[in-house]
Design an enzyme around this catalytic site. Structure first.
Site, mmCIF file in Angstrom:
data_model
loop_
_atom_site.group_PDB
_atom_site.id
_atom_site.type_symbol
_atom_site.label_atom_id
_atom_site.label_comp_id
_atom_site.label_asym_id
_atom_site.label_seq_id
_atom_site.Cartn_x
_atom_site.Cartn_y
_atom_site.Cartn_z
ATOM 1 N N SER A 144 0.855 -1.191 0.000
ATOM 2 C CA SER A 144 0.000 0.000 0.000
ATOM 3 C C SER A 144 0.884 1.231 0.000
ATOM 4 O O SER A 144 2.006 1.211 0.521
ATOM 5 C CB SER A 144 -0.900 0.010 1.232
ATOM 6 O OG SER A 144 -1.547 1.264 1.390
ATOM 7 N N TYR A 154 -0.835 -0.904 10.305
ATOM 8 C CA TYR A 154 -1.059 -1.188 8.885
ATOM 9 C C TYR A 154 0.115 -0.670 8.054
ATOM 10 O O TYR A 154 0.679 -1.386 7.229
ATOM 11 C CB TYR A 154 -2.369 -0.562 8.408
ATOM 12 C CG TYR A 154 -2.703 -0.888 6.973
ATOM 13 C CD1 TYR A 154 -3.222 -2.135 6.636
ATOM 14 C CD2 TYR A 154 -2.503 0.041 5.953
ATOM 15 C CE1 TYR A 154 -3.538 -2.447 5.325
ATOM 16 C CE2 TYR A 154 -2.813 -0.257 4.641
ATOM 17 C CZ TYR A 154 -3.323 -1.505 4.330
ATOM 18 O OH TYR A 154 -3.619 -1.809 3.020
#
Length: 259
Positions: A144, A154
């Protein structure tokens, strides 16, 4: 990808929805046979039948929970099967946690870390056993653009995927195995819906389609690039995320959907 492959096989995790389903679709369209991995067997079978019908390829299904040792071992053993080699591995399975780190249950955080770091590491290790012996192979780790920012665990997990992919592409590219971390930004998939995230936190122009993310990711991997950031707008985002102070790249909280 514009040319059809010749009896190649791709294994895709998280293959029933979102980017995983799109990776499977584009690889099947290019002529790859598929090994589809996800937790739900019924949805896997539906996808397999769809791809076999639409693209005249064969699609094998592996129902596995990749947050468990049993599920990871099942997929790793398939990757180690030299009699049925996997030419392309797409580590796509992932989850998101909407709350801040201290608000999440520890077991949720451990499951999140397992799925985004330990599982792709184990599957890469298994795939490389056969790929290096054959002198060819491709690995895509779906990371990401958050890997370049500071968004809790994350971002930390995705940063691991980027760093590992950069190193692995250098180490194994000369041996015939290309490794790429694909780093999309906000993308229209089921990912944010499953999190219960309010998508209005990001303006419309920042949202990408799964088709474009996958198309650019596959192309960059074929060219041997270690990192793929789809679209110019997110290349700019990634650049500034690297150079701005950490407090400016932490971003606003991810608002939950209102009941």
């Amino acid at each position: 990808m514009t040319t059809r492959a010749n009896e190649l096989t791709a294994l895709v995790t998280g293959a029933t929805a979102g980017l995983g389903a799109e990776f499977a679709r584009q690889l099947a369209e290019a002529g790859h046979h598929l090994v589809l991995v996800a937790r739900g067997e019924e949805r896997l079978k539906e996808k397999a039948e769809e791809f076999e019908r639409d693209f005249s390829i064969s699609a094998e299904v592996l129902a596995a929970d990749l947050t468990t040792d049993v599920g990871v071992s099942l997929v790793a053993n398939r990757l180690r099967d030299a009699a049925r080699p996997v030419d392309v591995l797409v580590n796509n399975a992932g989850i998101g946690l909407l709350k801040s780190f201290e608000q999440n249950e520890l077991e949720e955080e451990k499951r999140h870390l397992r799925l985004h770091v330990q599982t792709p590491m184990e599957l890469c290790h298994a795939a490389l056993e056969v790929m290096l012996a054959r002198g060819k192979g491709r690995i895509i780790n779906v990371a990401s653009v958050a890997a370049f920012a500071n968004r809790g665990t994350y971002s930390a997990a995705k940063a691991w995927q980027v760093t590992f992919s950069r190193w692995a592409n250098i180490a194994y590219g000369k041996l015939g195995v290309q490794v790429t971390a694909v780093c999309p930004g906000f993308t229209h998939t089921e990912f944010h819906d499953r999190m219960g995230m309010d998508k209005s936190v990001a303006p419309r122009f920042l949202w990408l389609t799964a088709e474009r993310v996958v198309r650019e990711g596959l192309a960059d991997n074929a060219e041997g690039k270690a990192v793929s950031i789809p679209t110019r707008r997110y290349k700019v985002v990634g650049f500034f995320a690297r150079i701005l102070p950490a407090k400016l790249t932490s971003g606003p909280p991810r608002r939950p959907l209102q009941p």
